[in-house]
Design a protein around this motif. Sequence first.
Motif, short mmCIF file in Angstrom:
data_model
loop_
_atom_site.label_atom_id
_atom_site.label_comp_id
_atom_site.label_asym_id
_atom_site.label_seq_id
_atom_site.Cartn_x
_atom_site.Cartn_y
_atom_site.Cartn_z
N GLY A 46 0.86 -1.17 -0.03
CA GLY A 46 -0.09 0.28 0.04
C GLY A 46 0.77 1.25 0.16
N TYR A 47 2.16 1.12 -0.08
CA TYR A 47 3.05 2.26 -0.05
C TYR A 47 2.45 3.54 -1.33
N GLY A 48 2.19 2.93 -2.50
CA GLY A 48 1.90 4.06 -3.32
C GLY A 48 0.57 4.75 -3.11
N ALA A 49 -0.41 3.92 -2.71
CA ALA A 49 -1.53 4.32 -2.36
C ALA A 49 -1.48 5.48 -1.19
N ARG A 50 -0.75 5.17 0.05
CA ARG A 50 -0.41 6.15 1.03
C ARG A 50 0.23 7.22 0.51
N ARG A 51 1.11 7.34 -0.26
CA ARG A 51 1.79 8.61 -0.87
C ARG A 51 0.75 9.48 -1.80
N PHE A 52 0.03 8.68 -2.40
CA PHE A 52 -0.98 9.49 -3.30
C PHE A 52 -1.70 10.30 -2.34
N TRP A 53 -2.62 9.46 -1.46
CA TRP A 53 -3.54 10.11 -0.58
C TRP A 53 -2.99 11.20 0.42
N ARG A 54 -1.83 11.03 0.50
CA ARG A 54 -1.07 11.98 1.44
C ARG A 54 -0.83 13.53 0.53
N ILE A 55 -0.41 13.16 -0.63
CA ILE A 55 -0.01 14.58 -1.32
C ILE A 55 -1.07 15.06 -2.26
N ALA A 56 -1.78 14.02 -2.81
CA ALA A 56 -2.74 14.72 -3.92
C ALA A 56 -3.99 15.45 -3.42
N PRO A 57 -4.56 15.29 -2.61
CA PRO A 57 -5.75 16.08 -2.03
C PRO A 57 -5.41 17.44 -1.41
N ILE A 58 -4.48 17.55 -0.89
CA ILE A 58 -3.85 18.98 -0.36
C ILE A 58 -3.25 19.83 -1.68
N ASN A 59 -2.75 19.15 -2.42
CA ASN A 59 -2.44 19.84 -3.81
C ASN A 59 -3.43 20.23 -4.71
N VAL A 60 -4.39 19.23 -4.95
CA VAL A 60 -5.64 19.56 -5.70
C VAL A 60 -6.26 20.98 -4.93
N LEU A 61 -6.29 20.76 -3.69
CA LEU A 61 -6.94 22.25 -2.98
C LEU A 61 -6.30 23.38 -3.12
N ALA A 62 -4.96 23.25 -3.21
CA ALA A 62 -3.86 24.52 -3.30
C ALA A 62 -4.18 24.87 -4.58
N VAL A 63 -4.22 24.04 -5.55
CA VAL A 63 -4.47 24.56 -7.00
C VAL A 63 -5.92 25.24 -7.36
N ALA A 64 -7.08 24.63 -6.48
CA ALA A 64 -8.25 25.11 -6.61
C ALA A 64 -8.53 26.49 -6.06
N ILE A 65 -7.72 26.65 -4.84
CA ILE A 65 -7.83 27.97 -4.40
C ILE A 65 -7.25 29.01 -5.28
N GLY A 66 -5.89 28.61 -5.70
CA GLY A 66 -5.47 29.65 -6.72
C GLY A 66 -6.32 29.88 -8.11
#
Length: 363
Positions: A80-100
């Motif tokens: 599950g390493y890959g899935a943990r990495r994805f869910w750790r970084i993707a949501p906050i990055n998407v939120l940052a891009v969305a705010i901008g």
Amino acid sequence: MTSKSLIDGPAVAGKSDIWPLLAILRFFFAAWVLFDHTYNFGPADRAMPIFTKSGLVAVMCFFVISGYSIHHSIAHRPDGYGARRFWRIAPINVLAVAIGYVAYVVLGLSGGYGTPPVAPSALTWIGSLLLLECVLPVTIPFLFPAWSLSIEVLYYFAAPTLVKSKNSFAIPAAALLSAILFVRWPYIRDEYIAQPTYFVSAAALLWAWLAGWLAYSHRGHRPMLVAFTAAGILGIWTQAKFFGIVDFESGAANVLAWFLTLVVVFLDVRVPLSRELRAIANYLGDISFPLYLLHYPVLFAVTSSIFKRHPEWNYGIVQVIIALISAVLAYHFVDRPLRSGTKQTSRTRDTVINYPSPVADTN
């Protein structure tokens, strides 16, 4: 700017271990970057006091902590390493891009620090969502802290290969070559190391991440500690202006931050804390990633709207409060719910196939 770097930090259960200390360091360095950026979003005489007007050494320390904790994550719990990495970084990055995106495109905000000189294209927005800043020239000014996260993503992809070559000479050799590139960079191009794309910045900073990676597998290795300390000091010296060094104090702050971070991971410093203090430390570590990644687009939106109408409100302390509130909200309503769901699914699967209970983490 994410951990455990910014974006990693196992909340390990136990009486005395390294993780709460790493969590505190992550928050400290995220705050360092935030305080430094208050000079970008308002008058200098209203900004927050900080050791140096550069967060570069804080980012390097993030990389060290990231390399250490990612090695722990994949070595201790590869499933599950890959899935943990994805869910750790993707949501906050998407939120940052969305705010901008909402601030700049939907609301048409501009005029504050971070306003792009040219309107970002659709491909640039997509590149930001995919964290390609270190690969292609797609960095959007009000999403600038993502440059370091885009580099970390490349290192995450390399981790499965590295963990299979635990004692390979190729890893310290790669660290040496990368350190040479970093130290020599100002003589190649007089440019802040976050600027070059096409993998150049990732290659030049790999050694800092590998310092943490090697510290995990070579705890107590003092020659490595000395070598990485020396490389850091040389890099700080050759790139003094990019580290914001203007006097002895600012230079000492950079060197001390780098040295103490290496000491913590290489000598496996452990701090016995009460349950309450551990909870506080881990919480600060948890909000450090959203704090680092979100503060820039949030402050861009605020300085381009509210602070333009009320410039008397534009103080560093107000910026810090707004950034902290944004990080806390993002953690509780975006980061934590999504990661908790995936973690529960992973644990259920592990139980079914009778895996031994892993050390708890938030990767």
